[in-house]
Structure formats: structure tokens, C-alpha cells
Motif scaffolding. Structure first.
Motif, PDB file in Angstrom:
ATOM      1  N   ALA A 170      -3.144  -1.075 -21.703  1.00 39.07           N
ATOM      2  CA  ALA A 170      -2.865  -2.269 -22.499  1.00 39.07           C
ATOM      3  C   ALA A 170      -3.734  -3.418 -21.985  1.00 39.07           C
ATOM      4  CB  ALA A 170      -1.391  -2.635 -22.398  1.00 39.07           C
ATOM      5  N   LEU A 171      -4.266  -4.178 -22.896  1.00 41.38           N
ATOM      6  CA  LEU A 171      -5.085  -5.343 -22.542  1.00 41.38           C
ATOM      7  C   LEU A 171      -4.250  -6.612 -22.664  1.00 41.38           C
ATOM      8  CD1 LEU A 171      -8.262  -4.402 -24.617  1.00 41.38           C
ATOM      9  CD2 LEU A 171      -7.833  -3.958 -22.187  1.00 41.38           C
ATOM     10  N   PRO A 172      -4.551  -7.635 -21.873  1.00 38.42           N
ATOM     11  CA  PRO A 172      -3.807  -8.890 -22.013  1.00 38.42           C
ATOM     12  C   PRO A 172      -3.841  -9.433 -23.451  1.00 38.42           C
ATOM     13  CG  PRO A 172      -5.103  -8.928 -20.003  1.00 38.42           C
ATOM     14  CD  PRO A 172      -5.509  -7.676 -20.757  1.00 38.42           C
ATOM     15  N   ALA A 173      -4.963  -9.274 -24.118  1.00 36.93           N
ATOM     16  CA  ALA A 173      -5.098  -9.776 -25.488  1.00 36.93           C
ATOM     17  C   ALA A 173      -4.218  -9.018 -26.482  1.00 36.93           C
ATOM     18  CB  ALA A 173      -6.560  -9.685 -25.930  1.00 36.93           C
ATOM     19  N   ASP A 174      -3.712  -7.836 -26.097  1.00 37.10           N
ATOM     20  CA  ASP A 174      -2.845  -7.062 -26.991  1.00 37.10           C
ATOM     21  C   ASP A 174      -1.513  -7.765 -27.230  1.00 37.10           C
ATOM     22  OD1 ASP A 174      -4.739  -5.029 -27.205  1.00 37.10           O
ATOM     23  OD2 ASP A 174      -3.794  -3.779 -25.670  1.00 37.10           O
ATOM     24  N   GLY A 175      -1.090  -8.587 -26.292  1.00 35.38           N
ATOM     25  CA  GLY A 175       0.180  -9.291 -26.460  1.00 35.38           C
ATOM     26  C   GLY A 175       1.392  -8.391 -26.374  1.00 35.38           C
ATOM     27  N   ILE A 176       1.277  -7.311 -25.618  1.00 34.30           N
ATOM     28  CA  ILE A 176       2.415  -6.408 -25.467  1.00 34.30           C
ATOM     29  C   ILE A 176       3.381  -7.021 -24.465  1.00 34.30           C
ATOM     30  CG2 ILE A 176       3.133  -4.123 -24.667  1.00 34.30           C
ATOM     31  CD1 ILE A 176       0.460  -3.089 -25.839  1.00 34.30           C
ATOM     32  N   ASP A 177       4.621  -7.134 -24.893  1.00 35.68           N
ATOM     33  CA  ASP A 177       5.642  -7.773 -24.082  1.00 35.68           C
ATOM     34  C   ASP A 177       6.460  -6.765 -23.287  1.00 35.68           C
ATOM     35  OD1 ASP A 177       8.741  -9.115 -24.316  1.00 35.68           O
ATOM     36  OD2 ASP A 177       7.106 -10.379 -23.557  1.00 35.68           O
ATOM     37  N   HIS A 178       6.727  -5.621 -23.880  1.00 36.40           N
ATOM     38  CA  HIS A 178       7.620  -4.651 -23.251  1.00 36.40           C
ATOM     39  C   HIS A 178       7.340  -3.262 -23.823  1.00 36.40           C
ATOM     40  CE1 HIS A 178      11.343  -3.413 -21.269  1.00 36.40           C
ATOM     41  NE2 HIS A 178      11.659  -2.769 -22.369  1.00 36.40           N
ATOM     42  N   ILE A 179       7.481  -2.241 -22.990  1.00 39.13           N
ATOM     43  CA  ILE A 179       7.359  -0.854 -23.436  1.00 39.13           C
ATOM     44  C   ILE A 179       8.546  -0.079 -22.874  1.00 39.13           C
ATOM     45  CG2 ILE A 179       6.015   1.287 -23.352  1.00 39.13           C
ATOM     46  CD1 ILE A 179       3.496  -0.449 -22.952  1.00 39.13           C
ATOM     47  N   THR A 180       9.242   0.619 -23.755  1.00 35.01           N
ATOM     48  CA  THR A 180      10.343   1.486 -23.354  1.00 35.01           C
ATOM     49  C   THR A 180       9.981   2.904 -23.743  1.00 35.01           C
ATOM     50  OG1 THR A 180      11.950  -0.267 -23.712  1.00 35.01           O
ATOM     51  CG2 THR A 180      12.797   1.977 -23.636  1.00 35.01           C
ATOM     52  N   VAL A 181      10.163   3.842 -22.824  1.00 29.57           N
ATOM     53  CA  VAL A 181       9.838   5.244 -23.091  1.00 29.57           C
ATOM     54  C   VAL A 181      11.064   6.089 -22.806  1.00 29.57           C
ATOM     55  CG1 VAL A 181       8.339   7.170 -22.461  1.00 29.57           C
ATOM     56  CG2 VAL A 181       7.422   4.848 -22.474  1.00 29.57           C
ATOM     57  N   ARG A 182      11.376   7.012 -23.713  1.00 20.57           N
ATOM     58  CA  ARG A 182      12.512   7.902 -23.500  1.00 20.57           C
ATOM     59  C   ARG A 182      12.190   9.300 -24.014  1.00 20.57           C
ATOM     60  NH1 ARG A 182      15.970   8.523 -28.241  1.00 20.57           N
ATOM     61  NH2 ARG A 182      14.951   7.438 -29.935  1.00 20.57           N
ATOM     62  N   PRO A 183      12.662  10.317 -23.332  1.00 19.01           N
ATOM     63  CA  PRO A 183      12.461  11.686 -23.806  1.00 19.01           C
ATOM     64  C   PRO A 183      13.487  12.028 -24.884  1.00 19.01           C
ATOM     65  CG  PRO A 183      13.590  11.716 -21.702  1.00 19.01           C
ATOM     66  CD  PRO A 183      13.260  10.280 -22.005  1.00 19.01           C
ATOM     67  N   PHE A 184      13.103  12.902 -25.797  1.00 14.27           N
ATOM     68  CA  PHE A 184      14.045  13.452 -26.762  1.00 14.27           C
ATOM     69  C   PHE A 184      13.471  14.758 -27.281  1.00 14.27           C
ATOM     70  CE2 PHE A 184      12.078  12.824 -30.915  1.00 14.27           C
ATOM     71  CZ  PHE A 184      11.085  11.920 -30.633  1.00 14.27           C
TER      72      PHE A 184
END
Length: 98
Positions: free
Chosen positions: A36-50
Motif C-alpha cells: 500500500a502506498l501513502p497516496a492510496d489513502g488506505i485507513d484499515h485492512i481486516t483479513v479473515r479466513p473462510f
């Protein structure tokens, strides 16, 4: 804040060993943040298996973007950057379309 959900398919059988699920989620989380790049503006990522027919993992990416369409474009670009690394670990992202 738009949320884009991405599923990552695995070639593993439908019932993964518990160890595989515990390893896959943190690995994928780290891979996404590493690309992720700072310019992407990603605030949070949650990952879960299913499990959905076969082993899969889902990532929810929270993006600071002015529209859902812009957030989708940002996540698609992130997936382009991270895809080779995911595939090296047996994960294939399903690129979201809407």
C-alpha cells in the motif's frame, strides 16, 4: 469511508488445516500493507479466513476516498502490485468489479 472486499482463493482443499488459516491471514495482511502506498489513502485492512467451496480468505480494505468508484480503483491498483507476491504463496485475488 468506502470499504472494498476482496476474496483470495487458495489451491488448498476446502477444509484447511487450522495452522494454514492462522498463517494465511497475517501473511496476507502484511503483504497488503507492505504494498500500500501513502497516496492510496488506505485507513484499515481486516483479513479473515473462510471457506466457500474451497479455501479462501477475505480482506476488507477501508479507503479514504471521495467515492466507491475511486476506492475500487485504488484497491485494484493495490492488487496489481501485490498479486505476484500472493501467487507465490498460493493465493489468487478475485478482483472486485463493483
Amino acid at each position: 469511508m468506502p470499504i472494498v472486499r476482496v476474496r483470495f482463493r487458495s489451491a488448498a482443499p476446502a477444509r484447511p488445516a487450522p495452522e494454514k488459516s492462522r498463517v494465511c491471514s497475517p501473511l496476507l495482511h502484511d503483504l497488503l500493507w507492505a504494498h500500500a502506498l501513502p497516496a492510496d489513502g488506505i485507513d484499515h485492512i481486516t483479513v479473515r479466513p473462510f471457506t466457500a467451496g474451497r479455501t479462501a480468505t477475505e480482506a476488507a480494505v477501508f479507503v479514504r476516498a471521495e467515492s466507491d468508484a475511486r476506492a475500487l480503483g485504488i484497491v485494484r491498483a493495490l492488487l496489481d502490485r501485490v498479486r505476484p507476491h500472493c501467487e507465490a504463496h498460493g493465493l489468487t485475488p478475485d478482483v472486485p468489479t463493483d
